[in-house]
Design a protein around this motif. Structure first.
Motif, short mmCIF file in Angstrom:
data_model
loop_
_atom_site.label_atom_id
_atom_site.label_comp_id
_atom_site.label_asym_id
_atom_site.label_seq_id
_atom_site.Cartn_x
_atom_site.Cartn_y
_atom_site.Cartn_z
N UNK A 1 0.83 -1.35 -0.13
CA UNK A 1 0.07 -0.05 -0.13
C UNK A 1 1.06 1.21 0.10
N UNK A 2 0.87 2.08 -0.99
CA UNK A 2 1.50 3.24 -1.04
C UNK A 2 0.53 4.42 -0.41
N UNK A 3 1.13 5.23 0.66
CA UNK A 3 0.46 6.37 1.38
C UNK A 3 1.34 7.52 1.04
N UNK A 4 0.67 8.35 0.56
CA UNK A 4 1.47 9.79 0.10
C UNK A 4 0.87 10.83 0.65
N UNK A 5 1.77 11.85 1.34
CA UNK A 5 1.38 12.95 1.75
C UNK A 5 2.20 13.37 2.89
N UNK A 6 2.16 14.80 3.36
CA UNK A 6 2.63 15.17 4.56
C UNK A 6 2.24 14.32 5.88
N UNK A 7 3.02 13.73 6.64
CA UNK A 7 2.78 12.99 7.85
C UNK A 7 2.70 11.56 7.38
N UNK A 8 2.82 10.93 6.05
CA UNK A 8 2.70 9.68 5.79
C UNK A 8 3.97 8.73 6.42
N UNK A 9 5.06 9.24 6.77
CA UNK A 9 6.08 8.79 7.29
C UNK A 9 6.24 9.08 8.70
N UNK A 10 5.18 9.90 9.45
CA UNK A 10 5.49 10.21 10.90
C UNK A 10 5.81 8.96 11.71
#
Length: 203
Positions: free
Chosen positions: A117-126
């Motif tokens: 699952x690819x999750x993109x956006x500010x905070x995705x890797x928090x």
């Protein structure tokens, strides 16, 4: 951002590397694509999802309603509740993507527990993300701002400047970059290859 290599990396090559990782969220390998606004994340992420193949879903923070002055992680609780928790349990997630232009949510769609699952956006890797792999996409501020205003319109210039400060504070507080596995040069991600470097070895 660390200096990127002059040797280009292809999306299929990165996808092969990601498919070899163990699952991180139930049966799913969550791949987080993070970085500041206008960096090239929304161009990079769908190309990576397509390279992963087999109907790998792509979910963006923009699929949720996050006002310009809100906490960048406003989208995470509904994502975790409706998508992530079911996937961890091996069940399909459900998502109604937010339409920013119409200010309304679209129809419900199933998010299958695929291999990735690819999750993109500010905070995705928090720090709270159960990511198998964290990618940071970045570009010079002037280019990022120009891209954002071309996309959203000049009327949003002040809002973008305020958001840039909000996301900067978020990244600093979360220390997102300290957990990144791959840094990507967001100035040129639209082609078949891109420039990137692995994160420094953590101690």
């Amino acid at each position: 951002m660390p200096s990127v290599t002059d040797d280009p990396t292809t999306y299929p090559a990165l996808a092969a590397r990601l498919r070899a990782l163990p699952p991180s969220a139930g049966p799913v390998r969550l791949v987080a694509v993070d970085g500041p606004s206008g960096s090239g994340k929304s161009t990079f992420a769908p190309r990576l999802a397509a390279a992963l193949g087999d109907g790998v879903p792509l979910i963006r923070s923009d699929d949720f309603r996050v006002p310009w002055d809100a906490d960048p992680l406003t989208w995470w609780p509904p994502f975790e509740r409706d998508v992530l928790a079911p996937l961890v349990a091996g069940n399909p997630g459900h998502l109604r993507r937010y339409d920013w232009h119409r200010d309304e949510y679209g129809p419900s769609e199933k998010i299958p527990p695929a291999g990735a699952l690819v999750v993109e956006g500010v905070g995705a890797a928090w720090r709270g993300s159960p990511a198998a792999f964290r990618i940071w996409v970045d570009a010079p501020r002037d280019l990022r701002r120009a891209r954002a205003l071309q996309r959203d319109g000049l009327a949003y210039a002040d809002a973008w400047d305020e958001w840039a400060e909000i996301e900067y504070r978020h990244f600093a507080s979360d220390r997102t970059r300290d957990r990144v596995d791959l840094f990507v040069d967001g100035t040129a991600v639209a082609g078949p290859a891109f420039r990137a470097t692995d994160a420094p070895t953590r101690t």
